[in-house]
Design a protein around this motif. Structure first.
Motif: not given
Length: 258
Positions: A69, A71, A115, A230, A234
């Motif tokens: 993840n 983020v 995410y 990808t 984010p």
């Protein structure tokens, strides 16, 4: 962010993230292979990474799969790097993209990119922005605009300077907790031939806010689209969080989308 830095401080945890960078969506058995500690020790390190939201897990059948993840790393970039490197703001997502760049594709039945984000706002407030086409350019990658027919079976289209970048169809609509739509990329010839994928937004109420989980899956294999997205999610999720919590957009310079 202390949990993120604490999680990254240990070499075993960094090694586990490297494993997931090489091949995303692994089981505990796969991740413990060749590690210099017990299965229980690996589980403890994975727990630290999950509590820091650097990984998320999903049950697929009888297996528990682990996914990167990125983020939280994007949040680090937004908080510190952009202040000192504003001319390069367009490339800030590289910090998170570097984590999952080159990730291998797992089984077609499992999630592709997962995410998690935590927002200090009620699900209704997040949903109101997420489903307001007028606010889309305030948080979407490349400052995209959108037009949507908000009903199951309705069309959803994202544009850059009037050019369709993503086209899709609303598959599920359950305010204010769940939105699912198909995703067909149109920004370049290498993605235009890919089959439609699927984007699922899930909003869950938690004390003091909302847990947002975005799953982008069903790509139909290792496609140009699965590798490209990808870099965008984010940034979009971080900008959405800023907009929801502060009411002020985190604006990026308009860039050419291809």
């Amino acid at each position: 962010m202390d949990a993120v830095f604490d999680a990254l401080a240990h070499p075993i945890r960094r090694a586990l993230l490297d494993r997931l960078r090489e091949t995303d969506g692994q089981t505990l058995t796969e991740l413990e292979r060749d590690q210099p500690l017990t299965r229980f020790g690996v589980m403890k390190h994975l727990g630290v990474l999950e509590r820091a939201h650097l990984i998320v897990t999903r049950k697929v059948g009888r297996e528990k799969l682990h996914y990167l993840n990125p983020v939280p790393l994007q949040q680090v970039a937004d908080r510190w790097i952009s202040r000192y490197a504003a001319p390069f703001a367009r490339t800030l997502s590289d910090l998170s993209h570097a984590v999952d760049e080159g990730a291998k594709i797992m089984s077609a039945s499992g999630p592709k990119h997962v995410y998690e984000h935590f927002l200090r706002a009620a699900p209704e407030a997040v949903w109101a922005i997420l489903t307001d086409d007028a606010k889309t350019p305030l948080w979407q990658h490349f400052n995209m605009t959108s037009t949507t027919d908000w009903r199951v079976g309705g069309a959803i289209t994202f544009f850059v300077e009037g050019r369709p970048m993503i086209v899709g169809e609303i598959l599920e609509l359950a305010p204010p907790t769940r939105l699912v739509h198909s995703f067909s990329a149109r920004w370049s010839p290498d993605v235009a031939g890919d089959p439609p994928s699927r984007v699922t937004w899930e909003l869950s109420a938690i004390p003091g806010g909302t847990k947002l989980t975005l799953t982008h899956d069903n790509f139909g294999g290792d496609t140009a689209t699965s590798r490209a997205v990808t870099g965008g999610w984010p940034e979009s999720l971080s900008r959405l969080k800023t907009l929801v919590e502060t009411g002020t957009p985190f604006l990026f310079p308009v860039a050419h989308a291809g």
